[in-house]
Design a protein around this motif. Structure first.
Motif, PDB file in Angstrom:
ATOM      1  N   PRO A   1     -16.781  21.625 -28.743  1.00 52.20           N
ATOM      2  CA  PRO A   1     -17.584  22.079 -27.600  1.00 52.20           C
ATOM      3  C   PRO A   1     -18.971  22.592 -27.966  1.00 52.20           C
ATOM      4  O   PRO A   1     -19.954  22.285 -27.274  1.00 52.20           O
ATOM      5  N   GLU A   2     -19.079  23.351 -29.039  1.00 56.58           N
ATOM      6  CA  GLU A   2     -20.376  23.922 -29.413  1.00 56.58           C
ATOM      7  C   GLU A   2     -21.344  22.886 -29.967  1.00 56.58           C
ATOM      8  O   GLU A   2     -22.543  23.152 -30.121  1.00 56.58           O
TER       9      GLU A   2
ATOM     10  N   ASN B   1     -16.857  21.747 -19.639  1.00 57.74           N
ATOM     11  CA  ASN B   1     -16.332  22.522 -18.513  1.00 57.74           C
ATOM     12  C   ASN B   1     -14.883  22.986 -18.637  1.00 57.74           C
ATOM     13  O   ASN B   1     -14.317  23.510 -17.678  1.00 57.74           O
TER      14      ASN B   1
ATOM     15  N   ASP C   1     -12.303  25.315 -21.230  1.00 57.06           N
ATOM     16  CA  ASP C   1     -12.173  26.210 -22.385  1.00 57.06           C
ATOM     17  C   ASP C   1     -11.066  25.655 -23.289  1.00 57.06           C
ATOM     18  O   ASP C   1      -9.900  25.637 -22.894  1.00 57.06           O
TER      19      ASP C   1
ATOM     20  N   LYS D   1      -9.715  26.818 -25.884  1.00 54.81           N
ATOM     21  CA  LYS D   1      -8.762  27.799 -26.408  1.00 54.81           C
ATOM     22  C   LYS D   1      -7.690  28.132 -25.379  1.00 54.81           C
ATOM     23  O   LYS D   1      -6.509  28.230 -25.714  1.00 54.81           O
ATOM     24  N   THR D   2      -8.090  28.270 -24.116  1.00 53.18           N
ATOM     25  CA  THR D   2      -7.126  28.630 -23.071  1.00 53.18           C
ATOM     26  C   THR D   2      -6.606  27.423 -22.301  1.00 53.18           C
ATOM     27  O   THR D   2      -5.589  27.509 -21.616  1.00 53.18           O
ATOM     28  N   ARG D   3      -7.343  26.300 -22.374  1.00 60.31           N
ATOM     29  CA  ARG D   3      -7.026  25.080 -21.625  1.00 60.31           C
ATOM     30  C   ARG D   3      -7.214  25.247 -20.111  1.00 60.31           C
ATOM     31  O   ARG D   3      -6.681  24.491 -19.328  1.00 60.31           O
ATOM     32  N   TYR D   4      -7.999  26.231 -19.712  1.00 61.58           N
ATOM     33  CA  TYR D   4      -8.327  26.408 -18.308  1.00 61.58           C
ATOM     34  C   TYR D   4      -9.769  25.980 -18.050  1.00 61.58           C
ATOM     35  O   TYR D   4     -10.623  26.065 -18.925  1.00 61.58           O
ATOM     36  N   GLU D   5     -10.014  25.540 -16.807  1.00 62.75           N
ATOM     37  CA  GLU D   5     -11.365  25.205 -16.385  1.00 62.75           C
ATOM     38  C   GLU D   5     -12.250  26.445 -16.466  1.00 62.75           C
ATOM     39  O   GLU D   5     -11.808  27.553 -16.137  1.00 62.75           O
ATOM     40  N   LYS D   6     -13.482  26.273 -16.919  1.00 63.42           N
ATOM     41  CA  LYS D   6     -14.401  27.403 -17.049  1.00 63.42           C
ATOM     42  C   LYS D   6     -14.831  27.915 -15.678  1.00 63.42           C
ATOM     43  O   LYS D   6     -14.826  27.186 -14.691  1.00 63.42           O
TER      44      LYS D   6
END
Length: 292
Positions: free
Chosen positions: A25-26, A96, A98, A100-105
């Motif tokens: 991502p970065e 869009n 995350d 690490k959490t696998r959730y949408e930002k």
């Protein structure tokens, strides 16, 4: 409630990179240039002042660097709308979701994507060497038909007019075409009056779907002749390529800006071609780098 993406839906490698592209991502810039040929990634990046990331997996080669202070990621997609489906979904995930959490930002990150490609011209004003901006794209690939919201972003009236003009019924000659606009602001930024705006057909193949006949006869021998004559609200079909519709359509549904600009390497109308185009496409690359 934010959406969660299971491991079977979003594949993440052990090093934290997305499955096919191997980008983390970065490492993704907000400005993205897409090319088909992995070798062309290095050509684009040869103009960068510095390079911070260089990865390669299958036909997907990616480099992130800077050009005149602009951080840019260049990605090769290979050929076809099926590959654009992979690239666009993974780029959007990088921006869009995350990892690490696998959730949408919480906040949407918008990307600006410009595809630099090659194409076949279909009109007298698209001779070999012309730069054509895909103001509208017509997908013969059927890819966008698999996504919800397709009808809300497409030009349904133009789709119907085209089908009627071609006289196609049943399974002849491809999945139902979709017509999608490229991002207007991005077009204005890239085209400074030195390009031809037009309607691009993104075909599902290089031979039969683009009216080329080798040993297998075509289902519609008059396909290209009819395509060249099609006109709708002042629009004519200017060129054939194989990726613009999926890029424009998926970007629209995902909330990104996207467009395609191609250099004509063959004109089907006057039967001319230039296979030695690789030495001249650098001019188009430099224009896009300056304007993106």
């Amino acid at each position: 409630m934010k959406k969660y993406f299971a491991a079977s839906e979003l594949l993440i490698n052990s090093d934290g990179s997305v499955f096919h592209l191997h980008i983390k991502p970065e490492q993704l810039a907000d400005k993205v240039i897409l090319v088909g040929d992995p070798g062309r990634v290095s050509l684009v990046a040869s103009h960068f002042e510095n390079i911070e990331m260089d990865v390669e997996s299958r036909e997907f080669k990616s480099i992130t660097g800077s050009y005149k202070g602009k951080r840019i990621t260049v990605v090769s997609t290979g050929i076809g709308c099926d590959n654009i489906d992979i690239v666009m979904n993974e780029l959007d995930a990088l921006a869009n979701i995350d990892f690490k959490t696998r959730y949408e930002k919480d906040e949407h990150r918008e990307l600006s994507l410009v595809r630099i490609g090659t194409c076949g011209g279909l009109q007298p004003n698209t001779p070999v060497g012309t730069f054509v901006v895909s103001e509208k794209s017509m997908g013969f690939d059927g890819l966008l038909n698999f996504y919800a919201g397709r009808n809300a972003v497409c030009d349904l009236a133009m789709e119907k007019a085209f089908i009627n003009h071609m006289g196609w019924t049943g399974n002849m000659c491809q999945p139902y075409p979709y017509v999608i606009d490229a991002n207007k602001e991005l077009i204005e930024r890239i085209d400074k009056g030195d390009m031809v705006k037009g309607v691009t057909i993104a075909a599902g193949g290089f031979f039969g779907p683009q009216g080329r006949e080798l040993r297998i006869p075509l289902a519609d021998p008059n396909q290209n002749e009819k395509i060249e004559k099609f006109e709708y609200n002042g629009y004519k079909i200017t060129n054939f390529e194989m990726e613009s519709s999926a890029l424009a359509g998926l970007s629209r549904l995902m909330g990104h800006k996207a467009m395609t600009v191609c250099m004509v390497i063959a004109n089907r109308l006057i039967k001319e071609a230039n296979t030695g185009y690789k030495s001249t496409i650098d001019e188009l690359i430099k224009k896009v780098l300056e304007r993106i």
